[in-house]
Write a protein that holds these residues in place. Structure first.
Motif, mmCIF file in Angstrom:
data_model
loop_
_atom_site.group_PDB
_atom_site.id
_atom_site.type_symbol
_atom_site.label_atom_id
_atom_site.label_comp_id
_atom_site.label_asym_id
_atom_site.label_seq_id
_atom_site.Cartn_x
_atom_site.Cartn_y
_atom_site.Cartn_z
ATOM 1 N N LYS A 7 1.002 -1.315 0.176
ATOM 2 C CA LYS A 7 0.202 0.081 -0.059
ATOM 3 C C LYS A 7 0.780 1.150 0.000
ATOM 4 N N VAL A 11 -0.285 2.584 -3.528
ATOM 5 C CA VAL A 11 -1.597 3.362 -3.378
ATOM 6 C C VAL A 11 -1.483 4.502 -3.525
ATOM 7 N N ASP A 104 -6.408 0.922 -3.653
ATOM 8 C CA ASP A 104 -6.285 0.138 -2.365
ATOM 9 C C ASP A 104 -5.795 -1.155 -2.591
ATOM 10 N N TYR A 106 -5.881 -4.839 -0.364
ATOM 11 C CA TYR A 106 -6.173 -5.243 1.177
ATOM 12 C C TYR A 106 -6.173 -6.911 1.274
#
Length: 148
Positions: A7, A11, A104, A106
């Motif tokens: 991230k 990101v 994102d 995750y």
């Protein structure tokens, strides 16, 4: 796999920008394909003729991911769905610019084990620079053994 590091590194980084011209024929074909019936989307003579709100989900950029983005998971993964947020109508003759970035990254655990989700975001603006829509598509893959 260090999701926090992924991230931090990826990101928000814009990696693609593409221009698209909105064509009436494509808007009508899309409306028919998705089963739209309201004249606002199916009749070019309608005073508020426009594309269905999910129309921008059909566009793709030149790249799915930034150059150098790591190959994650044990295979190519799969499309886990799209989400469209519309702000302004798309009309014939509009020229939209789509800018892409990773929104994102995750991890989730499901019945089949650990899954990694990567959210690719395309932000569309019109020829006036006004935001028109945002399309998020999710790619999901399973981490290689020992990564998750």
């Amino acid at each position: 796999m260090d999701v926090a590091k992924l991230k931090e590194d990826w990101v928000g980084l814009e990696f693609d920008s593409v221009d698209f011209e909105m064509k009436q024929e494509e808007m009508l074909a899309f409306a028919e394909t998705v089963g739209e019936q309201h004249p606002r989307f199916t009749d070019p003579e309608h005073p508020d003729f426009q594309a269905p709100v999910t129309f921008t989900s059909k566009f793709i950029g030149r790249r799915a991911f930034p150059k150098g983005f790591p190959q994650l998971g044990s295979g190519p993964g799969f499309d886990a769905g799209k989400c469209v947020e519309a702000f302004l109508p798309v009309r014939p003759g509009d020229r939209l610019t789509a800018r892409s970035h990773i929104a994102d990254i995750y991890e989730k655990t499901g019945r089949s084990g650990s899954m990694l989700f990567i959210v690719h975001r395309m932000e569309f603006s019109n020829q006036e620079g006004e935001p028109v829509s945002v399309v998020d598509w999710r790619r999901v893959t399973q981490p290689r053994r020992g990564e998750g």
